[in-house]
Design a protein around this motif. Sequence first.
Motif, PDB file in Angstrom:
ATOM      1  N   ASP A 189      47.351  23.718  57.369  1.00 32.66           N
ATOM      2  CA  ASP A 189      48.089  24.714  57.626  1.00 32.66           C
ATOM      3  C   ASP A 189      49.424  24.268  57.900  1.00 32.66           C
ATOM      4  O   ASP A 189      49.678  23.414  58.751  1.00 32.66           O
ATOM      5  CB  ASP A 189      47.904  25.604  58.829  1.00 32.66           C
ATOM      6  N   SER A 214      52.726  31.174  51.920  1.00 31.09           N
ATOM      7  CA  SER A 214      53.578  31.069  53.207  1.00 31.09           C
ATOM      8  C   SER A 214      53.121  29.793  53.832  1.00 31.09           C
ATOM      9  O   SER A 214      53.448  29.225  54.914  1.00 31.09           O
ATOM     10  CB  SER A 214      53.087  32.129  54.292  1.00 31.09           C
ATOM     11  N   THR A 274      52.323  25.312  58.619  1.00 36.92           N
ATOM     12  CA  THR A 274      53.291  26.122  59.300  1.00 36.92           C
ATOM     13  C   THR A 274      53.077  25.344  60.740  1.00 36.92           C
ATOM     14  O   THR A 274      53.951  25.458  61.591  1.00 36.92           O
ATOM     15  CB  THR A 274      53.064  27.623  59.154  1.00 36.92           C
ATOM     16  N   LYS A 280      49.923  28.346  55.071  1.00 44.42           N
ATOM     17  CA  LYS A 280      48.917  28.518  56.022  1.00 44.42           C
ATOM     18  C   LYS A 280      47.597  28.018  55.723  1.00 44.42           C
ATOM     19  O   LYS A 280      46.482  28.223  56.285  1.00 44.42           O
ATOM     20  CB  LYS A 280      48.922  29.915  56.537  1.00 44.42           C
TER      21      LYS A 280
END
Length: 133
Positions: free
Chosen positions: A59, A42, A61, A44
């Motif tokens: 990270d 994802s 995101t 992260k």
Amino acid sequence: MRGVVVAALAGLVLAGCLPKGKETPDPKQDFADYCAACHGVSGKGDGVAAAGLKKKPADLTVLSKTNHGAFPTTRVMAQIWGYAGAKGQGVMPDFAPLMAGEMVPYDGGDGIMTPTPVRLVALAEYLKTLQAN
């Protein structure tokens, strides 16, 4: 949902930049193959290889959030391609060989159309889809 739409639009834009007969790169696969081990599926920073690193991977995101709401496209592409900082001093591997091949004109946000590896553009556009709302 927003991320899927952005990724689809980025793919269409990239397809329009490529000469006839060339395949559009798959940035999701490039991310899985070259980034996810450290940055996580994802993005992260929680990939399986992250635990073995001295410095926790970024990270991905929150890149827009930590840049006053604007995705730092040029800085991100420089980091991936290996232009950010001195080689051998950071944790990021050198992905420049991965970026060999087809070039497309791309404006990374500075208003200048610059010949840029198509896979690098695709990967940066994919990272935009990972941004937390």
